[in-house]
Scaffold this motif. Structure first.
Motif, PDB file in Angstrom:
ATOM      1  N   VAL A 169       0.859  -1.191   0.000  1.00  0.00           N
ATOM      2  CA  VAL A 169       0.000   0.000   0.000  1.00  0.00           C
ATOM      3  C   VAL A 169       0.892   1.237   0.000  1.00  0.00           C
ATOM      4  O   VAL A 169       2.054   1.179   0.419  1.00  0.00           O
ATOM      5  CB  VAL A 169      -0.933   0.021   1.232  1.00  0.00           C
ATOM      6  N   PRO A 170       0.371   2.387  -0.468  1.00  0.00           N
ATOM      7  CA  PRO A 170       1.150   3.632  -0.383  1.00  0.00           C
ATOM      8  C   PRO A 170       1.441   3.976   1.075  1.00  0.00           C
ATOM      9  O   PRO A 170       0.590   3.811   1.952  1.00  0.00           O
ATOM     10  CB  PRO A 170       0.236   4.671  -1.041  1.00  0.00           C
ATOM     11  N   SER A 171       2.638   4.447   1.332  1.00  0.00           N
ATOM     12  CA  SER A 171       3.044   4.746   2.705  1.00  0.00           C
ATOM     13  C   SER A 171       2.536   6.117   3.134  1.00  0.00           C
ATOM     14  O   SER A 171       2.503   7.069   2.345  1.00  0.00           O
ATOM     15  CB  SER A 171       4.566   4.700   2.826  1.00  0.00           C
ATOM     16  N   GLN A 172       2.144   6.212   4.398  1.00  0.00           N
ATOM     17  CA  GLN A 172       1.709   7.482   4.961  1.00  0.00           C
ATOM     18  C   GLN A 172       2.890   8.327   5.422  1.00  0.00           C
ATOM     19  O   GLN A 172       2.738   9.521   5.670  1.00  0.00           O
ATOM     20  CB  GLN A 172       0.773   7.220   6.156  1.00  0.00           C
ATOM     21  N   GLY A 173       4.066   7.696   5.534  1.00  0.00           N
ATOM     22  CA  GLY A 173       5.253   8.420   5.973  1.00  0.00           C
ATOM     23  C   GLY A 173       6.015   9.016   4.811  1.00  0.00           C
ATOM     24  O   GLY A 173       5.705   8.787   3.637  1.00  0.00           O
ATOM     25  N   SER A 174       7.048   9.783   5.145  1.00  0.00           N
ATOM     26  CA  SER A 174       7.839  10.466   4.117  1.00  0.00           C
ATOM     27  C   SER A 174       9.148   9.751   3.796  1.00  0.00           C
ATOM     28  O   SER A 174       9.822  10.115   2.833  1.00  0.00           O
ATOM     29  CB  SER A 174       8.150  11.895   4.586  1.00  0.00           C
ATOM     30  N   LYS A 175       9.519   8.730   4.574  1.00  0.00           N
ATOM     31  CA  LYS A 175      10.798   8.057   4.364  1.00  0.00           C
ATOM     32  C   LYS A 175      10.729   6.988   3.281  1.00  0.00           C
ATOM     33  O   LYS A 175      11.754   6.552   2.781  1.00  0.00           O
ATOM     34  CB  LYS A 175      11.280   7.437   5.675  1.00  0.00           C
ATOM     35  N   GLN A 176       9.540   6.518   2.931  1.00  0.00           N
ATOM     36  CA  GLN A 176       9.381   5.504   1.902  1.00  0.00           C
ATOM     37  C   GLN A 176       8.062   5.744   1.177  1.00  0.00           C
ATOM     38  O   GLN A 176       7.158   6.387   1.710  1.00  0.00           O
ATOM     39  CB  GLN A 176       9.406   4.087   2.489  1.00  0.00           C
ATOM     40  N   LYS A 177       7.975   5.227  -0.045  1.00  0.00           N
ATOM     41  CA  LYS A 177       6.774   5.440  -0.846  1.00  0.00           C
ATOM     42  C   LYS A 177       5.745   4.336  -0.659  1.00  0.00           C
ATOM     43  O   LYS A 177       4.560   4.551  -0.905  1.00  0.00           O
ATOM     44  CB  LYS A 177       7.146   5.564  -2.328  1.00  0.00           C
ATOM     45  N   VAL A 178       6.192   3.145  -0.281  1.00  0.00           N
ATOM     46  CA  VAL A 178       5.259   2.038  -0.070  1.00  0.00           C
ATOM     47  C   VAL A 178       5.583   1.357   1.249  1.00  0.00           C
ATOM     48  O   VAL A 178       6.692   1.479   1.784  1.00  0.00           O
ATOM     49  CB  VAL A 178       5.323   1.006  -1.222  1.00  0.00           C
ATOM     50  N   GLU A 179       4.616   0.632   1.756  1.00  0.00           N
ATOM     51  CA  GLU A 179       4.793  -0.180   2.950  1.00  0.00           C
ATOM     52  C   GLU A 179       3.926  -1.419   2.820  1.00  0.00           C
ATOM     53  O   GLU A 179       3.094  -1.523   1.896  1.00  0.00           O
ATOM     54  CB  GLU A 179       4.430   0.614   4.211  1.00  0.00           C
ATOM     55  N   LEU A 180       4.112  -2.343   3.715  1.00  0.00           N
ATOM     56  CA  LEU A 180       3.396  -3.613   3.643  1.00  0.00           C
ATOM     57  C   LEU A 180       2.361  -3.679   4.759  1.00  0.00           C
ATOM     58  O   LEU A 180       2.712  -3.629   5.944  1.00  0.00           O
ATOM     59  CB  LEU A 180       4.380  -4.784   3.765  1.00  0.00           C
ATOM     60  N   LYS A 181       1.090  -3.766   4.366  1.00  0.00           N
ATOM     61  CA  LYS A 181       0.014  -3.955   5.336  1.00  0.00           C
ATOM     62  C   LYS A 181      -0.106  -5.452   5.608  1.00  0.00           C
ATOM     63  O   LYS A 181      -0.619  -6.211   4.801  1.00  0.00           O
ATOM     64  CB  LYS A 181      -1.303  -3.397   4.794  1.00  0.00           C
ATOM     65  N   VAL A 182       0.385  -5.874   6.754  1.00  0.00           N
ATOM     66  CA  VAL A 182       0.576  -7.292   7.043  1.00  0.00           C
ATOM     67  C   VAL A 182      -0.751  -7.975   7.355  1.00  0.00           C
ATOM     68  O   VAL A 182      -1.602  -7.427   8.072  1.00  0.00           O
ATOM     69  CB  VAL A 182       1.561  -7.467   8.223  1.00  0.00           C
ATOM     70  N   LYS A 183      -0.905  -9.181   6.796  1.00  0.00           N
ATOM     71  CA  LYS A 183      -2.053 -10.029   7.101  1.00  0.00           C
ATOM     72  C   LYS A 183      -1.651 -11.258   7.911  1.00  0.00           C
ATOM     73  O   LYS A 183      -2.476 -11.833   8.616  1.00  0.00           O
ATOM     74  CB  LYS A 183      -2.735 -10.476   5.805  1.00  0.00           C
ATOM     75  N   LYS A 184      -0.365 -11.656   7.780  1.00  0.00           N
ATOM     76  CA  LYS A 184       0.100 -12.842   8.491  1.00  0.00           C
ATOM     77  C   LYS A 184       1.581 -12.688   8.784  1.00  0.00           C
ATOM     78  O   LYS A 184       2.345 -12.204   7.945  1.00  0.00           O
ATOM     79  CB  LYS A 184      -0.138 -14.104   7.648  1.00  0.00           C
ATOM     80  N   ILE A 185       1.989 -13.085   9.980  1.00  0.00           N
ATOM     81  CA  ILE A 185       3.397 -13.052  10.364  1.00  0.00           C
ATOM     82  C   ILE A 185       3.758 -14.380  11.016  1.00  0.00           C
ATOM     83  O   ILE A 185       2.986 -14.937  11.798  1.00  0.00           O
ATOM     84  CB  ILE A 185       3.705 -11.876  11.325  1.00  0.00           C
ATOM     85  N   VAL A 186       4.933 -14.898  10.649  1.00  0.00           N
ATOM     86  CA  VAL A 186       5.434 -16.154  11.212  1.00  0.00           C
ATOM     87  C   VAL A 186       6.834 -15.902  11.749  1.00  0.00           C
ATOM     88  O   VAL A 186       7.693 -15.375  11.035  1.00  0.00           O
ATOM     89  CB  VAL A 186       5.465 -17.279  10.157  1.00  0.00           C
TER      90      VAL A 186
END
Length: 344
Positions: A169-186
């Motif tokens: 997804v597009p990032s809300q911060g200014s340090k990066q343009k995209v980020e990962l909206k996590v659905k699962k973490i292992v």
């Protein structure tokens, strides 16, 4: 190998299961047991030849077996392994000119080590790096994420290795343009609470004591990448211009330039755990009190090379255009940037 296997292919052998094939061997004999229904030509063959022949026949005539293997459903373990293999390197996501904007909306999985972890009241920010580039992938986790209990319990911490899946997804911060909206973490591997590489800066003197972890820092990662690029460019230039790379020996008995001190390579000095005597007393000597190099590993004094030039000259008289590129060593105890103990 082709000549040895071609007769078996013409016999159209039916495949033997691996376990049954192994059971045909007698531990005390080099031939196959004849109690099993092997085709007559193979009952008296030596073990190694018969093994290759039977396997070759199985591969050649195993169309039905091959089809069964393809159609056989994978087990739970195989599905889990396949799931973890489906991932993208962070460099493939953020290393392009659009810095990942072209993947917005895609469902991806990344694996790596946790660089930073900030747990807030409603959301958790986690930066993951997989070593493919200096940039981290910012992962946003909510309490609804599958496996979030590992974050709440403190099992996921800085330095831990994780597998995360989610949507770009597009990032809300200014340090990066995209980020990962996590659905699962292992959680793949826990990190010790005393993990020393934290977000704060640490000195190079401190990193000397953590040699197994310092490649994870940005400084050592950048140095490794620059050195890789320089070595690649060096080889590329000479190879494109018709030169032959000569790998000069690292251990040598000659002093190429005679201008610098050499590191001695010897097995005459035992380690402290091998003897209670002092190393000076255990070094073999001749009758006149000199070191007896004939008892050393090479039978004479040997050193780490100070230059590959001498070896390169001998190859230049045979191969014409050559170049050397390898480590050289100087035993000059000078702590300056111009006097290195090892350089290329």
């Amino acid at each position: 190998m082709a000549a040895a296997l071609s007769p078996a292919a013409s016999l159209q052998l039916r495949p033997y299961p691996t376990l049954r094939l192994l059971s045909l061997y007698s531990r005390a004999s080099t031939t196959l047991r004849t109690s099993h229904s092997l085709p007559p030509p193979f009952r008296s063959l030596p073990r190694r030849r018969c093994l290759c022949t039977v396997i070759t026949g199985a591969l050649y005539s195993g169309e039905r077996t091959k089809r069964e293997l393809v159609e056989k459903p994978r087990g739970e373990l195989g599905e889990r392994v396949g799931e973890f293999r489906r991932r993208l390197k962070i460099a493939e996501i953020k290393g392009k000119p659009d810095e990942g904007l072209g993947r917005v909306g895609q469902s991806i999985a990344v694996m790596g080590w946790v660089r930073t972890l900030r747990v807030q009241s409603s959301v958790t920010f986690m930066e993951v790096n997989d070593g493919s580039c200096l940039s981290n992938m910012q992962c946003v986790l909510g309490s609804e994420v599958e496996g979030y209990d590992q974050v709440e319990s403190g099992s996921v911490s800085t330095g831990a290795s994780v597998w995360v899946q989610g949507e770009v997804v597009p990032s809300q911060g200014s340090k990066q343009k995209v980020e990962l909206k996590v659905k699962k973490i292992v959680l793949l591997g826990k990190s010790d609470p005393s993990y020393p590489i934290q977000k704060k800066r640490v000195s190079k003197e401190f990193l000397r004591t953590k040699a197994h972890l310092r490649p994870r820092t940005n400084t050592f990662g950048a140095v490794a990448r620059v050195r890789n690029a320089l070595a690649f460019a060096t080889h590329k230039f000479f190879q494109e211009n018709g030169f032959v790379w000569v790998s000069s020996p690292i251990i040598t008995a000659s002093d190429c330039e005679g201008a610098g001190e050499q590191f001695c390579v010897t097995t005459l000095i035992p380690s402290s755990g091998e003897t209670t005597d002092t190393p000076l007393d255990t070094i073999p000597k001749t009758n006149n009190g000199l070191i007896d190099w004939s008892q050393d590993f090479f039978g004479k004094p040997a050193f780490l090379t100070v230059s590959g030039q001498l070896n390169g000259e001998t190859y230049a008289t045979a191969l014409s255009d050559i170049y050397t590129f390898g480590p050289t060593f100087r035993a000059e105890n000078s702590n300056t940037s111009r006097h290195l103990a090892e350089f290329w």
